[in-house]
Design a protein around this motif. Sequence first.
Motif, PDB file in Angstrom:
ATOM      1  N   ILE A 114      29.110  13.767  -1.251  1.00  0.00           N
ATOM      2  CA  ILE A 114      28.511  14.871  -1.991  1.00  0.00           C
ATOM      3  C   ILE A 114      27.443  15.480  -1.100  1.00  0.00           C
ATOM      4  CG2 ILE A 114      27.197  15.499  -4.070  1.00  0.00           C
ATOM      5  CD1 ILE A 114      28.514  13.078  -5.436  1.00  0.00           C
ATOM      6  N   GLN A 115      27.344  16.787  -1.087  1.00  0.00           N
ATOM      7  CA  GLN A 115      26.515  17.449  -0.082  1.00  0.00           C
ATOM      8  C   GLN A 115      25.019  17.325  -0.333  1.00  0.00           C
ATOM      9  OE1 GLN A 115      25.662  18.995   3.381  1.00  0.00           O
ATOM     10  NE2 GLN A 115      27.705  18.420   2.726  1.00  0.00           N
ATOM     11  N   HIS A 116      24.588  17.239  -1.596  1.00  0.00           N
ATOM     12  CA  HIS A 116      23.164  17.164  -1.887  1.00  0.00           C
ATOM     13  C   HIS A 116      22.859  15.988  -2.814  1.00  0.00           C
ATOM     14  CE1 HIS A 116      22.044  20.906   0.097  1.00  0.00           C
ATOM     15  NE2 HIS A 116      23.129  21.444  -0.420  1.00  0.00           N
ATOM     16  N   ASN A 117      21.612  15.542  -2.767  1.00  0.00           N
ATOM     17  CA  ASN A 117      21.165  14.447  -3.627  1.00  0.00           C
ATOM     18  C   ASN A 117      21.079  14.941  -5.069  1.00  0.00           C
ATOM     19  OD1 ASN A 117      19.983  12.241  -4.830  1.00  0.00           O
ATOM     20  ND2 ASN A 117      18.028  12.432  -3.767  1.00  0.00           N
ATOM     21  N   TYR A 219      18.270  13.666   0.447  1.00  0.00           N
ATOM     22  CA  TYR A 219      19.017  12.798   1.360  1.00  0.00           C
ATOM     23  C   TYR A 219      20.458  12.663   0.882  1.00  0.00           C
ATOM     24  CZ  TYR A 219      17.611   9.349  -2.218  1.00  0.00           C
ATOM     25  OH  TYR A 219      17.385   8.704  -3.400  1.00  0.00           O
ATOM     26  N   TYR A 220      21.275  12.004   1.684  1.00  0.00           N
ATOM     27  CA  TYR A 220      22.706  11.941   1.402  1.00  0.00           C
ATOM     28  C   TYR A 220      23.054  10.721   0.547  1.00  0.00           C
ATOM     29  CZ  TYR A 220      23.366  15.761   4.644  1.00  0.00           C
ATOM     30  OH  TYR A 220      23.315  16.994   5.248  1.00  0.00           O
ATOM     31  N   SER A 221      23.624  11.023  -0.623  1.00  0.00           N
ATOM     32  CA  SER A 221      23.983   9.947  -1.536  1.00  0.00           C
ATOM     33  C   SER A 221      25.155  10.399  -2.409  1.00  0.00           C
ATOM     34  CB  SER A 221      22.780   9.582  -2.412  1.00  0.00           C
ATOM     35  OG  SER A 221      22.314  10.708  -3.132  1.00  0.00           O
ATOM     36  N   PRO A 222      26.307   9.763  -2.251  1.00  0.00           N
ATOM     37  CA  PRO A 222      26.624   8.677  -1.323  1.00  0.00           C
ATOM     38  C   PRO A 222      27.256   9.185  -0.025  1.00  0.00           C
ATOM     39  CG  PRO A 222      28.355   8.885  -2.938  1.00  0.00           C
ATOM     40  CD  PRO A 222      27.356   9.962  -3.259  1.00  0.00           C
ATOM     41  N   VAL A 223      27.464   8.231   0.904  1.00  0.00           N
ATOM     42  CA  VAL A 223      28.127   8.539   2.174  1.00  0.00           C
ATOM     43  C   VAL A 223      29.269   7.561   2.412  1.00  0.00           C
ATOM     44  CG1 VAL A 223      26.147   9.616   3.306  1.00  0.00           C
ATOM     45  CG2 VAL A 223      26.431   7.133   3.435  1.00  0.00           C
ATOM     46  N   ASN A 284      31.794  21.510  -7.732  1.00  0.00           N
ATOM     47  CA  ASN A 284      30.901  22.453  -7.049  1.00  0.00           C
ATOM     48  C   ASN A 284      29.880  21.752  -6.160  1.00  0.00           C
ATOM     49  OD1 ASN A 284      32.003  24.785  -8.363  1.00  0.00           O
ATOM     50  ND2 ASN A 284      30.879  24.206 -10.203  1.00  0.00           N
ATOM     51  N   GLU A 285      29.872  20.421  -6.185  1.00  0.00           N
ATOM     52  CA  GLU A 285      28.856  19.666  -5.441  1.00  0.00           C
ATOM     53  C   GLU A 285      29.401  18.956  -4.206  1.00  0.00           C
ATOM     54  OE1 GLU A 285      25.656  19.817  -6.203  1.00  0.00           O
ATOM     55  OE2 GLU A 285      26.093  21.100  -7.927  1.00  0.00           O
ATOM     56  N   TYR A 286      30.698  18.684  -4.165  1.00  0.00           N
ATOM     57  CA  TYR A 286      31.256  17.958  -3.030  1.00  0.00           C
ATOM     58  C   TYR A 286      30.945  18.659  -1.700  1.00  0.00           C
ATOM     59  CZ  TYR A 286      34.134  15.056  -6.180  1.00  0.00           C
ATOM     60  OH  TYR A 286      34.573  14.178  -7.136  1.00  0.00           O
ATOM     61  N   LYS A 287      31.134  19.978  -1.665  1.00  0.00           N
ATOM     62  CA  LYS A 287      30.836  20.752  -0.457  1.00  0.00           C
ATOM     63  C   LYS A 287      29.587  21.608  -0.618  1.00  0.00           C
ATOM     64  CE  LYS A 287      34.248  22.982   1.483  1.00  0.00           C
ATOM     65  NZ  LYS A 287      35.504  23.770   1.635  1.00  0.00           N
ATOM     66  N   ALA A 288      29.340  22.067  -1.845  1.00  0.00           N
ATOM     67  CA  ALA A 288      28.177  22.913  -2.149  1.00  0.00           C
ATOM     68  C   ALA A 288      28.122  24.085  -1.181  1.00  0.00           C
ATOM     69  CB  ALA A 288      26.898  22.088  -2.134  1.00  0.00           C
ATOM     70  N   ASP A 289      27.128  24.095  -0.283  1.00  0.00           N
ATOM     71  CA  ASP A 289      26.891  25.258   0.562  1.00  0.00           C
ATOM     72  C   ASP A 289      27.356  25.096   2.006  1.00  0.00           C
ATOM     73  OD1 ASP A 289      25.060  23.313   1.118  1.00  0.00           O
ATOM     74  OD2 ASP A 289      23.296  24.490   0.589  1.00  0.00           O
ATOM     75  N   VAL A 290      28.210  24.099   2.291  1.00  0.00           N
ATOM     76  CA  VAL A 290      28.734  23.944   3.653  1.00  0.00           C
ATOM     77  C   VAL A 290      30.213  24.304   3.669  1.00  0.00           C
ATOM     78  CG1 VAL A 290      27.051  22.171   4.258  1.00  0.00           C
ATOM     79  CG2 VAL A 290      29.300  21.487   3.377  1.00  0.00           C
ATOM     80  N   GLU A 291      30.701  24.649   4.840  1.00  0.00           N
ATOM     81  CA  GLU A 291      32.099  25.076   4.965  1.00  0.00           C
ATOM     82  C   GLU A 291      33.053  23.903   4.961  1.00  0.00           C
ATOM     83  OE1 GLU A 291      34.919  27.704   8.021  1.00  0.00           O
ATOM     84  OE2 GLU A 291      32.729  27.713   8.238  1.00  0.00           O
ATOM     85  N   ASN A 292      32.680  22.819   5.636  1.00  0.00           N
ATOM     86  CA  ASN A 292      33.570  21.672   5.777  1.00  0.00           C
ATOM     87  C   ASN A 292      33.064  20.483   4.982  1.00  0.00           C
ATOM     88  OD1 ASN A 292      35.295  23.010   7.652  1.00  0.00           O
ATOM     89  ND2 ASN A 292      33.833  22.574   9.285  1.00  0.00           N
ATOM     90  N   ILE A 296      27.274  16.286   7.703  1.00  0.00           N
ATOM     91  CA  ILE A 296      25.928  15.741   7.560  1.00  0.00           C
ATOM     92  C   ILE A 296      24.988  16.509   8.478  1.00  0.00           C
ATOM     93  CG2 ILE A 296      24.467  13.703   7.902  1.00  0.00           C
ATOM     94  CD1 ILE A 296      26.895  11.972   7.224  1.00  0.00           C
ATOM     95  N   ASP A 297      23.925  17.059   7.898  1.00  0.00           N
ATOM     96  CA  ASP A 297      22.947  17.837   8.655  1.00  0.00           C
ATOM     97  C   ASP A 297      21.898  16.896   9.255  1.00  0.00           C
ATOM     98  OD1 ASP A 297      21.570  20.578   9.194  1.00  0.00           O
ATOM     99  OD2 ASP A 297      20.002  19.345   8.272  1.00  0.00           O
ATOM    100  N   GLN A 298      21.735  16.952  10.579  1.00  0.00           N
ATOM    101  CA  GLN A 298      20.831  16.010  11.228  1.00  0.00           C
ATOM    102  C   GLN A 298      19.379  16.190  10.792  1.00  0.00           C
ATOM    103  OE1 GLN A 298      21.151  15.538  15.510  1.00  0.00           O
ATOM    104  NE2 GLN A 298      19.104  14.638  15.645  1.00  0.00           N
ATOM    105  N   GLU A 299      18.950  17.414  10.584  1.00  0.00           N
ATOM    106  CA  GLU A 299      17.561  17.647  10.188  1.00  0.00           C
ATOM    107  C   GLU A 299      17.244  16.962   8.865  1.00  0.00           C
ATOM    108  OE1 GLU A 299      14.434  21.359   9.403  1.00  0.00           O
ATOM    109  OE2 GLU A 299      16.458  21.756  10.155  1.00  0.00           O
ATOM    110  N   ARG A 300      18.153  17.068   7.909  1.00  0.00           N
ATOM    111  CA  ARG A 300      17.952  16.401   6.621  1.00  0.00           C
ATOM    112  C   ARG A 300      18.027  14.890   6.771  1.00  0.00           C
ATOM    113  NH1 ARG A 300      22.307  18.738   2.871  1.00  0.00           N
ATOM    114  NH2 ARG A 300      21.720  16.907   1.641  1.00  0.00           N
ATOM    115  N   TRP A 301      18.987  14.415   7.544  1.00  0.00           N
ATOM    116  CA  TRP A 301      19.161  12.979   7.769  1.00  0.00           C
ATOM    117  C   TRP A 301      17.897  12.379   8.390  1.00  0.00           C
ATOM    118  CZ3 TRP A 301      23.153   9.568   6.690  1.00  0.00           C
ATOM    119  CH2 TRP A 301      23.128   8.334   7.349  1.00  0.00           C
ATOM    120  N   ASP A 302      17.443  12.988   9.495  1.00  0.00           N
ATOM    121  CA  ASP A 302      16.260  12.483  10.190  1.00  0.00           C
ATOM    122  C   ASP A 302      15.002  12.628   9.340  1.00  0.00           C
ATOM    123  OD1 ASP A 302      17.832  11.900  12.375  1.00  0.00           O
ATOM    124  OD2 ASP A 302      17.240  13.667  13.528  1.00  0.00           O
ATOM    125  N   GLY A 303      14.903  13.751   8.614  1.00  0.00           N
ATOM    126  CA  GLY A 303      13.702  14.015   7.828  1.00  0.00           C
ATOM    127  C   GLY A 303      13.446  12.941   6.785  1.00  0.00           C
TER     128      GLY A 303
END
Length: 331
Positions: A114-117, A219-223, A284-292, A296-303
């Motif tokens: 899922i793209q967002h928490n 953050y990413y939940s789940p992965v 509507n949440e699996y991809k949300a606002d990303v194309e693929n 996983i966005d590194q900035e969000r992951w690292d943040g």
Amino acid sequence: MKRKSIILLCILCLVFVISGCSKENEEGNVEVEDIQVVLDWTPNTNHTGLYVALEKGYFEKNNLNVEMVQPPEDGATALVSTGKAQFGIDFQDYMAPALAREEPLPVTALAALIQHNTSGIISRKGEGIDTPKGMSGKTYATWDLPVEKEIIKSVVEKDGGNYEDIKMVPSTVTDVVTALNTDIDAVWIYYGWDGIATEVKGLETDYFAFKDILPVLDYYSPVLIGNDEYIEKNSEETKLFLQAVAKGYEYAIENPEEAANILIDFNPELDEELVIESQKWLANEYKADVENWGYIDQERWDGFYDWLFENDLIEREIPEGFGFTNDYLPN
């Protein structure tokens, strides 16, 4: 003659490509790869894409024999790290201790299911807990986990509330509707399941999402995670596995009711109405606002991992970009 040579060359190239995508045994037969996927919890709509891939034969077409298994008490990451299962489902926050060790466990997140928490706090409607500061003076069912409590503290104080005034009651809530009909005022939920459950049962509620209060908590939940040794030695199989999984989630996005029925067929003990409504919401949440799917966005992951370290919730700082990869996702 030249035309025939070109055609022959093309055929030979095609044969090479096809044979290169599959393992063959000594008899020349294509081998089927046995794969185990450890779930994070009992089957639910977070997992629908995996069950769709099973039902639709997406795994089978890629010569993969996939089995879903329930997690051990210490979770999917622990089992996947041993190599007893190739893949599993976990959460970025739960993975943190495994990655922040002197010798990190050999697991890597390969895709965001899922793209967002989607987690946050739910309460009975009209009791003043529509924002975090409203938790002050109220009873909250806590798992008594350090990360959990720091997240609650951070959002409450960000909103101007007093964290120390919250009545923390250790409780493992298995049914949010039942819990909110007791003396429990607030419960941490993932809206796509428990939030939808309150709607299905007709319980009016207030809800706020953590990411809407503090963006670092998106953050990413789940992965979907993989065993490092396996994915390194079996990169082609890993890509084929992710290709089938992504196709399963894309189907669930486009056909939520049909996908819900597939999940129910595999798990008939599930509440049919809840699964269907949850599936519609998560579509509507699996991809949300990303194309693929899975990105996983590194900035969000690292943040998020930086936030854990800054708040003394992990022993060591996790290096930037460590613990995940997008390399195995289909383009």
